[in-house]
Design an enzyme around this catalytic site. Sequence first.
Site, PDB file in Angstrom:
ATOM      1  N   GLU A   1      11.239 -11.123  -2.874  1.00 19.35           N
ATOM      2  CA  GLU A   1      10.217 -12.029  -2.348  1.00 19.35           C
ATOM      3  C   GLU A   1       9.709 -12.862  -3.529  1.00 19.35           C
ATOM      4  O   GLU A   1       9.310 -12.306  -4.559  1.00 19.35           O
ATOM      5  CB  GLU A   1       9.059 -11.225  -1.733  1.00 19.35           C
ATOM      6  CG  GLU A   1       8.008 -12.155  -1.169  1.00 19.35           C
ATOM      7  CD  GLU A   1       6.834 -11.444  -0.504  1.00 19.35           C
ATOM      8  OE1 GLU A   1       6.765 -10.197  -0.543  1.00 19.35           O
ATOM      9  OE2 GLU A   1       5.979 -12.169   0.028  1.00 19.35           O
TER      10      GLU A   1
ATOM     11  N   ARG B   1      13.096   4.445  -5.613  1.00 23.05           N
ATOM     12  CA  ARG B   1      12.774   3.336  -6.506  1.00 23.05           C
ATOM     13  C   ARG B   1      12.642   3.855  -7.928  1.00 23.05           C
ATOM     14  O   ARG B   1      12.414   5.044  -8.151  1.00 23.05           O
ATOM     15  CB  ARG B   1      11.534   2.583  -6.043  1.00 23.05           C
ATOM     16  CG  ARG B   1      10.250   3.350  -5.993  1.00 23.05           C
ATOM     17  CD  ARG B   1       9.183   2.624  -5.173  1.00 23.05           C
ATOM     18  NE  ARG B   1       8.742   1.389  -5.782  1.00 23.05           N
ATOM     19  CZ  ARG B   1       8.801   0.202  -5.176  1.00 23.05           C
ATOM     20  NH1 ARG B   1       9.260   0.096  -3.953  1.00 23.05           N
ATOM     21  NH2 ARG B   1       8.361  -0.873  -5.780  1.00 23.05           N
TER      22      ARG B   1
ATOM     23  N   LYS C   1       4.385  -5.804  -8.348  1.00 24.51           N
ATOM     24  CA  LYS C   1       4.119  -7.208  -8.672  1.00 24.51           C
ATOM     25  C   LYS C   1       2.635  -7.526  -8.534  1.00 24.51           C
ATOM     26  O   LYS C   1       2.107  -8.357  -9.262  1.00 24.51           O
ATOM     27  CB  LYS C   1       4.935  -8.116  -7.744  1.00 24.51           C
ATOM     28  CG  LYS C   1       6.342  -8.367  -8.256  1.00 24.51           C
ATOM     29  CD  LYS C   1       7.100  -9.317  -7.366  1.00 24.51           C
ATOM     30  CE  LYS C   1       7.582  -8.610  -6.131  1.00 24.51           C
ATOM     31  NZ  LYS C   1       8.471  -9.431  -5.297  1.00 24.51           N
TER      32      LYS C   1
HETATM   33  P1  ATP Z   1       6.801  -4.736  -5.767  1.00 24.98           P
HETATM   34  O1  ATP Z   1       6.334  -3.489  -5.087  1.00 24.98           O
HETATM   35  O2  ATP Z   1       6.930  -4.631  -7.229  1.00 24.98           O
HETATM   36  O3  ATP Z   1       6.048  -5.952  -5.349  1.00 24.98           O
HETATM   37  P2  ATP Z   1       8.749  -5.320  -3.835  1.00 24.98           P
HETATM   38  O4  ATP Z   1       9.617  -4.238  -3.303  1.00 24.98           O
HETATM   39  O5  ATP Z   1       7.648  -5.794  -2.994  1.00 24.98           O
HETATM   40  O6  ATP Z   1       8.289  -4.900  -5.281  1.00 24.98           O
HETATM   41  P3  ATP Z   1      10.668  -7.343  -3.455  1.00 24.98           P
HETATM   42  O7  ATP Z   1      10.757  -8.676  -4.079  1.00 24.98           O
HETATM   43  O8  ATP Z   1      10.373  -7.248  -2.012  1.00 24.98           O
HETATM   44  O9  ATP Z   1       9.589  -6.565  -4.274  1.00 24.98           O
HETATM   45  O10 ATP Z   1      11.938  -6.474  -3.823  1.00 24.98           O
HETATM   46  C1  ATP Z   1      13.254  -6.927  -3.822  1.00 24.98           C
HETATM   47  C2  ATP Z   1      14.164  -5.738  -3.854  1.00 24.98           C
HETATM   48  O11 ATP Z   1      13.954  -4.969  -5.023  1.00 24.98           O
HETATM   49  C3  ATP Z   1      13.914  -4.821  -2.670  1.00 24.98           C
HETATM   50  O12 ATP Z   1      15.155  -4.469  -2.109  1.00 24.98           O
HETATM   51  C4  ATP Z   1      13.223  -3.645  -3.282  1.00 24.98           C
HETATM   52  O13 ATP Z   1      13.487  -2.463  -2.577  1.00 24.98           O
HETATM   53  C5  ATP Z   1      13.783  -3.611  -4.693  1.00 24.98           C
HETATM   54  N1  ATP Z   1      12.850  -2.977  -5.599  1.00 24.98           N
HETATM   55  C6  ATP Z   1      11.573  -3.316  -5.838  1.00 24.98           C
HETATM   56  N2  ATP Z   1      10.992  -2.468  -6.699  1.00 24.98           N
HETATM   57  C7  ATP Z   1      11.939  -1.555  -7.032  1.00 24.98           C
HETATM   58  C8  ATP Z   1      11.955  -0.409  -7.878  1.00 24.98           C
HETATM   59  N3  ATP Z   1      10.885  -0.033  -8.577  1.00 24.98           N
HETATM   60  N4  ATP Z   1      13.108   0.290  -7.980  1.00 24.98           N
HETATM   61  C9  ATP Z   1      14.195  -0.086  -7.295  1.00 24.98           C
HETATM   62  N5  ATP Z   1      14.247  -1.146  -6.483  1.00 24.98           N
HETATM   63  C10 ATP Z   1      13.134  -1.878  -6.336  1.00 24.98           C
HETATM   64 MG    MG Z   2       7.991  -6.684  -1.077  1.00 22.30          MG
END
Ligand code: ATP
Ligand code: MG
Length: 568
Positions: A44, A270, A280
Amino acid sequence: MSIKEKTTTQDADRQPVPNFIRTIIEEDLASGKHKGIITRFPPEPNGYLHIGHAKSICLNFGLALDFDGVCHLRFDDTDPSKEEDRYVQAIIEDVRWLGFDWHDKLFYASDYFEQLYEYALMLIKDGKAYVCDLSVDEIREYRGTLTEGGKESPYRNRSVEENLELFEGMKAGLYPEGSRSLRAKIDMNSPNINMRDPVIYRIKNCTHHRTGDTWNIYPMYDYTHSISDALEMITHSLCTLEFENHRPLYNWFVEQLPVPSYPRQIEFARLNLSYTVMSKRLLLELVEKGIVPSWDDPRMPTLAGMRRRGFPPAAIREFANRIGVSKADSLVDFDLLQFCVREELNKTTNRVMAVLDPIPLTIENYPEDKFEEVDADNNPEDPNATTRKLSFGRELFVEREDVSLKPAKGWFRLALGKEVRLKHAYYITLTRVEQDEEGNITHLYATYDPESRGGWSEDGRKVRGTIHWVSAKHAKPIKVKLYDHLFTLADFNDVEEGKTYLDYLNPDSLIVNNKALAEPSLLDAKPGECFQFLRLGYFVADDHHTKETPVFNRVVELRDSWAKKSKK
Ligand code: ATP
Ligand code: MG
C-alpha cells in the site's frame, strides 16, 4: 539484463532454504494444477518499505525466479486519504534497489476500480450485497464479538432496486462520508467475524493520486485484494498471518464472482526484528514528530534508510533467505542482519585507514623532512584486489584507544617500551608520552626500526599488535556519523504498562564525530561507496558526501556478536 540473470549472478551461491510454501508450489507444479506460478508483492503506498516488506519481496520475487514464474508489483491503492504518489515512487525505487524486476507487470488496484464496481453491481443484483445506513460505530456494535453472534442491520433486506439506486447515489457523491456503505450479505452469525456482512465499499471524498476525483466510493481491502489477485491470475497469494481469518472472505468473493482464476491464499509469519518497530504507522510517526529527520534516516528500518546506512541489497537478500519462512511468529535478532551485512562487505570493500579519536605520534628517529610511500593492499579477501600507496613520515596520528599507560596482561597495542606494528609500515616502540594537567595524553613519542619496512622483520621477532594510523601531513578531516539502534528495547512485546514505544528511544542512536582523520583517498569516495576502516568497522560515504564536506556513516562494527552468540 533479465531478472533471472541478474539475481542468479548476484546470489550465485544462495542455497534456497526449503519451506512449506515451496513444497506447496512444487506439488502444484508436479500435479499439473499449475503450469507456471505467478506471485505478487502488493504494497500500500502509504509509507516507505521496511525490512519486513523485504521478507515478502524476497519471498515473492524469489519464488518466481526459482520456479521460472512471474512476480507482479501491485500497488494496493484503495485508501486515497493515506496514499501518495511519492510513496509509489519510493517503493518502486526500493524494490529495484533490492535487485528485483517486475518487467511489464506493474499494476495498481485502482486499475480495477471500474471492474470492481461492475462486480459490486453483480453482487447487489444477486442479492449478495446491500447498502447499509449504519454508521461505522454502529456497524461495529452490530457485529458482535468472538463469543457472541452479530445482529442483522435493519437495512439488510432492502430490495435490489433500492440498493442499486442508493449505490449509484453513493458513486455519484450524493451522500456524505460515513453515512452509507455497501456490505456483502453473508452471515451475521458466522463464527468468523470477517464473514459478518463486511463492508466492501465506503464513501470517501478524497482526491486519489491516480484517479483524481473520478470516484466518491472506494473498495475495501479484502474485496479488492482477492479480485485483483484473481484478475491477474495469481496462483499463490502470499500474505502474513493476520490475514488467515480473512481467507474465507477472500475465497467467498472469488467464488461469487465470474473472475478468471482462483488464487490460493497462503499465510506466513511476519518478520519481527529486535530493537525495531516495523509498522508504517509508527515509522510515519517517528518522521512526523521529528524524532528522525526523514524516512531514509540511516537508523530507520526502511529500505531507504538501510541503503543510506550502507547495507548492501545482497546482504538483505541473504538475510531474508536465512530467516526462512514459517507459520510461527518469532523475533529475529538484529545481529543476524548485521552479520549478513558484514559477510557481504567483507568480500566487497576496500580496506582504508582512518583514526576516529586522533592523538599525535612523533617518530623521533625518523628524519624530519623525509616522506616515503608504503604499499597497502586494498582487500586481502579478494585475490584480484589492487594495492595503493600510502604516505608515511615522522608525524602521525594514531587512535587514542590504542594507547595504555597501565597495560593489562594481554595488551598488545601501544604501551611504554612495547613494540607494535604500524599497519603496512614499520615496527615502532613507544618511548615517552606528554600529558596535560588532568593526565590526558596529548602527544606520543616513539622510535622505529628502519629494518622492519612493510611491517615485518628478517629476524622473525614476534610483534603481536598491529595498529592503524594516518600521516599528519596527508590526513584529511572527515565527519563520521556513528549509528546505533533507535530504541533500547529489544522486544516490543515487553513495553511496560503506561509506556509507549517512544519511551524507549536510545539517546545515543547517533553520535557525530567531527575530529576523525582519514587517508586522503577517502575524499574521492562516491556517495554510497563502502569501505572497511581497518580495525573500526564498515563505513559508507553518505548521500551528502562531497570532496569538500566528506561525511561517512558507520554501517556496522567489525565485532561479530551474532556468530559468537549462536555458537554458545
Ligand atoms: P505495516 O503494518 O508496516 O503498515 P502492511 O502489511 O500494512 O505493513 P502493506 O504495504 O500492506 O503493509 O504490505 C505489503 C506486503 O508486505 C503484504 O503482503 C504484507 O503482508 C507484507 N508485509 C508487511 N509487513 C511485513 C513483515 N513484517 N514481514 C513480512 N511481510 C510483511
Ligand atoms: Mg496494510
